[in-house]
Each structure stands twice: as C-alpha cells, then as structure tokens.
Design a protein around this motif. Structure first.
Motif, short mmCIF file in Angstrom:
data_model
loop_
_atom_site.label_atom_id
_atom_site.label_comp_id
_atom_site.label_asym_id
_atom_site.label_seq_id
_atom_site.Cartn_x
_atom_site.Cartn_y
_atom_site.Cartn_z
N ILE A 295 61.60 58.52 70.64
CA ILE A 295 62.49 59.41 71.42
C ILE A 295 62.08 60.70 71.77
CG2 ILE A 295 64.13 60.26 70.89
CD1 ILE A 295 65.90 58.76 69.42
N ILE A 296 60.99 61.03 70.62
CA ILE A 296 60.07 62.32 71.25
C ILE A 296 59.13 62.21 72.11
CG2 ILE A 296 58.32 63.66 69.65
CD1 ILE A 296 59.50 63.56 67.75
N ARG B 16 59.52 64.05 75.57
CA ARG B 16 58.01 64.12 76.62
C ARG B 16 57.84 63.18 77.95
NH1 ARG B 16 55.11 68.55 74.17
NH2 ARG B 16 53.30 68.20 75.38
N ASP B 17 57.26 62.44 77.89
CA ASP B 17 57.15 61.50 78.79
C ASP B 17 58.32 62.35 80.02
OD1 ASP B 17 55.55 59.71 80.43
OD2 ASP B 17 57.28 58.67 80.17
N ASN C 12 62.57 66.27 83.58
CA ASN C 12 63.79 65.59 83.30
C ASN C 12 64.48 65.69 81.71
OD1 ASN C 12 66.41 64.05 83.56
ND2 ASN C 12 64.90 62.06 83.44
N GLN C 13 65.17 65.46 81.47
CA GLN C 13 65.33 65.83 79.91
C GLN C 13 66.74 64.88 80.05
OE1 GLN C 13 65.13 70.80 80.02
NE2 GLN C 13 64.56 70.61 77.80
N ALA D 57 59.66 68.05 70.07
CA ALA D 57 59.27 67.42 71.35
C ALA D 57 58.24 68.43 71.60
CB ALA D 57 59.99 66.37 72.53
N GLY D 58 58.99 69.50 71.45
CA GLY D 58 58.39 70.71 72.26
C GLY D 58 58.72 71.37 73.32
#
Length: 107
Positions: free
Chosen positions: A40-41, A45-46, A54-55, A96-97
């Motif tokens: 998921i992280i 990030r990708d 995109n989130q 994920a920052g």
C-alpha cells in the motif's frame, strides 16, 4: 537523519522519506508494517510521484489491490483498515511521506 513534520505528523519535505523514516512514522502511528502494508505504501508513493500527485481514495485502493492480492479470498475496505486502522488512505499516506490529503473520506 533528521526530518521535519507538520502539526499533523506529515513529512514537510517529500525528499526526506526513506524506509527508515517510514518505520519511525509507523511506530508513531502504532501501525505494524507487513508485506501488504508496504504494498500500500509503495502504491501510494508511486501514484503520487508518477501520476500527477494522485492520492487514491479507499475505493480505488480496493480496486487496485483486488488485482494484486490474489492470495486473499476477499479484498475490501475492511482488509485495508486491518493494516491501517485509522484510515488506509490517510494513515498509509502519512507513513509513505506524502502530503496530507484534503479529501474528506474514503469515498
């Protein structure tokens, strides 16, 4: 390595993120990082880094992981919340920052 967090616990500088930072953020969040948590992280990030910021919301995350996690009988929002109890999109995004999402809910 030092890094700065916002008042809500998000990284100020995306470039400060690495796996060590993610593990520290997860510890602060009380989240244990399993292989699926890292899926998921890395997906978040990708999507953020390579898809114009995109989130994905939880519904889109479920759609994506239904294709990836073929070892599970059922992939639904509950399976995401089992990994990130305070909200898969927000909590995993924080670990994920990524910047804090302005979206209200999962749908």
């Amino acid at each position: 390595m030092s890094y700065e967090l916002t008042n809500h616990g998000y990284l100020v500088n995306l470039e400060d993120w690495n796996e060590h930072v993610a593990k520290e953020l997860a510890e602060k969040e009380g989240a244990e990082l399993s292989e699926k948590s890292w899926d998921i992280i890395n997906y978040l990030r990708d999507e953020y880094l390579n898809n114009n910021g995109n989130q994905p919301n939880e519904r889109n995350m479920v759609k994506h992981f239904k294709k990836i996690w073929t070892d599970l009988d059922k992939v639904d929002t509950k399976s995401l919340y089992n990994l990130f109890p305070t909200g898969p999109a927000k909590q995993a995004g924080k670990i994920a920052g990524l910047p804090e999402t302005k979206r209200k809910g999962g749908y």
